[in-house]
Each structure stands twice: as structure tokens, then as C-alpha cells.
Write an enzyme that holds these catalytic residues in place. Structure first.
Site: not given
Length: 520
Positions: A396-397, A439
Site C-alpha cells: 500500500d502506498i 493504491e
């Protein structure tokens, strides 16, 4: 002798029927697969959007309550609120409230702004919501109600205390639901367009925001999605609304206010891309169909010619004897049949290649070129069925919302593509890089355990941390890892373990890799 159906006509009809049925099967299959994919895509997008709006509403309400508390602190210090000061405080909060009022412990208005609300200083507030604000002496958000001015409003209040902590009254900020307000400003433009929209219900099922202002205040609790969201659930589903219209809806619950936020897209929006797909397939196939029909007619003629020669010879032979050397050689008949078989085989292979290509496109994320959620599910199912060990990294960004808010969604999309390219660089050819949604990304590592998975995740994190992203600055990621069979024997278990580890990475400060500790 009476003529019947010719062999050339029969073969041509058979070939035409086979081609048309194959084309129909290909188009039907492609339409069905794309329909399912589009429905899933809209459901996932609307659920994500409703969650985002719920988070935004939570932040907005927190800001509004913080601002009211600040005014309450000022009011607690002042024996009499200066009118100019109060007007200045209201001007600083006009983007949040339609009006602000200060009332004492007997609900008598001490200050109000703007002065065109229909209530004046010295008036006594009589609504049940103002009574509740005095009774509970705590911050609260009211249900919608009709004020004495006739407006449908929501009251957000904060208690006023003097320097000794004694209760003096409350500061109340109002939202005029039937007029332009902070909710309509935040929610009126749906992110995806295409007829989609957002509406908000309070805990009793009353609409407190709807693009059609005439519907504000209506009770829509009979809607299945509304019943679920006001009960605290978050999710997505196909639903028929109170007006009998079908939508693909995502919904999220906002706990601080007990509001439910629903984002939905008209079901008919999927018809346009499906019709476009059918038209393109037909347009692409027609020239080939025409060519194959011409070829089939020629092949049928070639097959029928030696048989016709033999039939004519047999007819003539019944009238008079024919020397052996005059018997026609029909050996070429078998060669021509093989030619026809090969032609049909080529045609079918061409159709199958088209179908395979379309199915491949369904399993690829359009933005990043990685395997999408559907493809990921298929690969995971295949690997589990083969019972071979593998590891799963969920990525996950960190603070991706801030990227979109700061640089815009175009740069945000470039960041997603940038991460996808680096994932492919650290992964091997046997590994599968995928976009899980939004994301969130991941890597399925073939025939590997936790050690290699952690090393790969750390190498990816380190590379991202020292490399400029499309924002001009490095980005960071958080990762969670699980493995088969150590952490589960189903896709759901493995994803859950990796997701729990990813959550732990975020809880521990982000930009880190966590291996799931839960084991079977």
C-alpha cells in the site's frame, strides 16, 4: 430426375452456420465476461469512493466541532460577546456553517450571526435539539429538524464553560439542508461523473443530502442499501432504489455522526461499453467472414465438381458401356476435403485467438498493465490447486491520498504506473505482479517462502525511498506478507493474513515490511 439440394449448397450452409455460431459464442462470452467485470469495477469504485467521502465527512465534522469549541472557549472568557468579534468569527466559518448562535444555559440567544436568520438576541430557543444541547452539556450532532424559521437544519453544538468549569450554555453551528451548505459543496460533484451521484442519510434513514434538493428530508429506509449503511455496515451491491431505478452502489458508515454515505452509478452505464465492444467485434470480424465465405464457396465447388463428374459418368454408364481408361480420376476429392477441413480449422483458431485476447484484456489492469483483481484471483486459485508453496506480498502506498490532493489525480496515476514498473524489476518472470485496487498492489512469489518475499519487499521499499517518483520526491510503501501453506490454505486466509500484516506496518509508522505471525 428431380433435383434436390446440391452438395455445394449443403457444405456452404454448414460452413456459414459454424462460423456464425462461433462468432455468436465469442461475442456472447466476451459480453458476459465484460459485463461482470464492469459491474465489479463500478461496485469496487463506488465502495472506495463512499469510504473516501465518509473519511472526508469525518474530517470535516471534526474540523467543524474544533472550530465551535474554539468559539466556546472565547465565549467562556467573555461575559458579553462583542457583536463585531462574533461576526468576525462567523465569517471565518462561513464555509462550514450557515449560521452560528451562542445561547446561555436557559437557551436564551446571546449572540447570532448572520443577523438575517429570523432569530434575534434575547429570543429563547425552543427546539428539542437545543434542549438536548443544554441537557447533555456535551458536543453533539443533531438529527434533522424543522426550526422555528421553517428551515430543515442540523445543529452541531459545543458546550461553553467559564474559567471555573461551570456550564454557561452552548455554541451551535447550523447546516441548512435545503440550501447551499458544506455537505452540498463537498458532495455535489461525483468523482466518476457518468450519471453517478452521492447521497447521505442520517441514522433514521432521512436524506440529509441529495443532488435533488427536493428529496432532502425524505425517509428512504425501505432502500436495502440504506438499511445496511445506517446499521453500521460498509460494502457494495446492485440495488433498486426507492424510485424503482437500478444502481450499482457502494456505501460507507461515518461513525462520529451515524451518517451513511452512498455512492451509486446507474446500471445502464455499462450498456455503452458493451455495445461498443459488440460493434467493434462485428466490424473486425466482417471482412474475415466475407473472405471465409468466398473461400467456402470455392472449396464447396471443388468438392462438388469431382462428385458431379462421377454422377454424370454413372448416368452415362447406364446408357452405354464406358472403357476403363475413360473412368474419371476422383482421387483429388480427398485432397480437397482436407483443404476444407484445414480452412475451417484456421477460421476457428482465428476466432479462438480473438476470444483468448479478449479474456486476457479482462484480466489486465488498464492503468498499470499489471494483473488485475480478477486475474489475481485466478492465479491464486491455480497455485492453491497445484499445492505448491508460494508467498503473497500486499503493498500500500503511504499517504497516497495526499499525493492526489497535492499533485492531482493525473500525477497520482503516474505514481501508480511508476510503482508498477519498479515491482516488475524486482520480481522474477515466474512471479505475478498485480493491482489489488486503488493504491493497493501485490506480488505473488512462485515456489518461495517468507525469507525471499521479505527480501523482495525490502528491496522494493529501499529502491522507492531513494528514487524520485513522478511527484519529484520519493514515495514510501508499507507491506504485509503471508505464505502458503504456513498462513492458510485458502485465498481468503492468505489475503487476510497479509492484510493484517500490512495494517501492522502502517500502525508501526509506515515504510516497513511486516511478516504475518499468525500460522495454521
Amino acid at each position: 430426375m428431380k433435383k434436390g439440394i446440391t452438395l455445394r449448397f449443403t457444405i456452404s450452409l454448414l460452413v456459414i452456420t459454424a462460423i456464425l455460431l462461433t462468432m455468436l459464442t465469442s461475442i456472447t462470452s466476451a459480453v458476459q465476461v465484460n459485463r461482470t467485470s464492469l459491474i465489479d469495477n463500478y461496485l469496487n469504485k463506488n465502495e472506495s469512493y463512499s469510504k473516501k467521502m465518509a473519511a472526508n465527512a469525518n474530517e470535516l465534522l471534526k474540523t467543524m466541532q474544533d472550530n465551535l469549541r474554539a468559539i466556546a472557549v472565547i465565549s467562556g472568557r467573555e461575559s458579553t460577546m462583542d457583536r463585531q468579534l462574533f461576526d468576525d468569527l462567523f465569517q471565518e466559518n462561513t464555509q462550514y456553517f450557515n449560521s452560528i448562535v451562542v445561547a446561555d444555559h436557559e437557551r436564551v440567544v446571546q449572540a447570532i450571526s448572520p443577523h438575517t436568520t429570523g432569530i434575534s438576541v434575547g429570543d429563547k430557543l425552543t427546539s428539542e435539539q437545543s434542549k438536548k444541547a443544554v441537557d447533555i452539556k456535551k458536543p453533539f450532532i443533531s438529527e434533522p429538524y424543522r426550526a422555528t424559521t421553517g428551515r430543515l437544519i442540523i445543529l452541531i453544538s459545543a458546550p461553553i464553560e467559564d474559567k471555573n468549569g461551570a456550564y454557561k450554555g452552548f455554541v451551535g453551528g447550523t447546516i441548512y439542508l435545503e440550501e447551499k451548505n458544506v455537505l452540498s459543496t463537498m458532495l455535489k460533484e461525483h468523482f466518476f461523473g457518468d450519471g453517478s451521484y452521492v447521497y447521505v442519510v442520517e441514522k433514521n434513514g432521512d436524506l440529509i443530502f441529495h443532488p435533488d434538493r427536493q428529496r432532502v428530508g425524505q425517509n428512504v429506509v425501505q432502500n436495502e442499501v440504506v438499511r445496511k449503511v445506517i446499521s453500521g455496515q460498509t460494502g457494495s451491491q446492485k440495488v433498486t432504489n426507492s424510485l424503482g431505478e437500478i444502481f450499482l452502489a457502494g456505501y460507507a458508515y461515518e461513525s462520529s455522526s451515524s451518517w451513511g454515505i452512498v455512492s451509486q452509478t446507474p446500471y445502464e452505464v455499462i450498456d455503452k461499453p458493451l455495445n461498443l465492444l459488440v460493434n467493434r467485434m462485428l466490424l473486425f470480424s466482417l471482412p474475415f467472414l466475407l473472405l471465409i465465405l468466398i473461400l467456402a464457396w470455392w472449396v464447396a465447388s471443388r468438392i462438388a465438381k469431382p462428385l458431379h463428374t462421377l454422377a454424370r459418368f454413372s448416368d452415362e454408364a447406364t446408357l452405354k458401356p464406358v472403357p476403363a481408361e475413360n473412368i474419371p480420376d476422383i482421387h483429388s476429392y480427398y485432397y480437397e476435403v482436407r483443404l476444407l477441413s484445414q480452412s475451417v480449422k484456421i477460421a476457428l483458431q482465428s476466432m479462438n485467438r480473438d476470444l483468448t485476447h479478449l479474456r486476457h484484456e479482462v484480466n489486465v489492469d488498464e492503468l498499470t498493465g499489471l494483473v488485475n483483481r480478477r486475474g489475481f484471483d485466478g492465479v491464486m486459485a491455480g497455485w492453491l490447486e497445484s499445492n505448491m508453496p508460494f508467498a503473497l506480498i500486499l503493498i500500500d502506498i503511504d499517504h497516497f491520498k495526499l499525493v492526489n490532493d497535492t499533485y492531482g489525480h493525473v500525477v497520482g496515476d503516474e505514481v501508480l504506473r511508476y510503482l508498477s514498473r519498479l515491482m516488475k524489476l524486482v520480481a522474477s518472470e515466474e512471479d505475478v505482479c498485480f493491482r489489488y485496487g486503488g493504491e493497493e498492489f501485490g506480488i505473488l512469489i512462485n515456489r518461495s517462502g517468507l525469507a525471499r518475499a521479505k527480501d523482495m519487499a525490502d528491496r522494493l521499499r529501499d529502491q522507492l525511498a531513494i528514487t524520485k517518483s513522478p511527484t519529484g520526491q520519493p514515495i514510501t510503501i508499507s507491506a504485509g506478507i503471508s505464505a502458503f501453506p504456513a498462513h492458510g490454505h485458502s485465498a481468503e486466509e492468505l489475503v487476510m493474513r497479509a492484510d493484517e500484516a500490512l495494517y501492522q506496518s502502517k500502525e508501526n509508522g509506515r515504510n516497513r515490511t511486516t511478516v504475518s505471525k499468525a500460522a495454521q
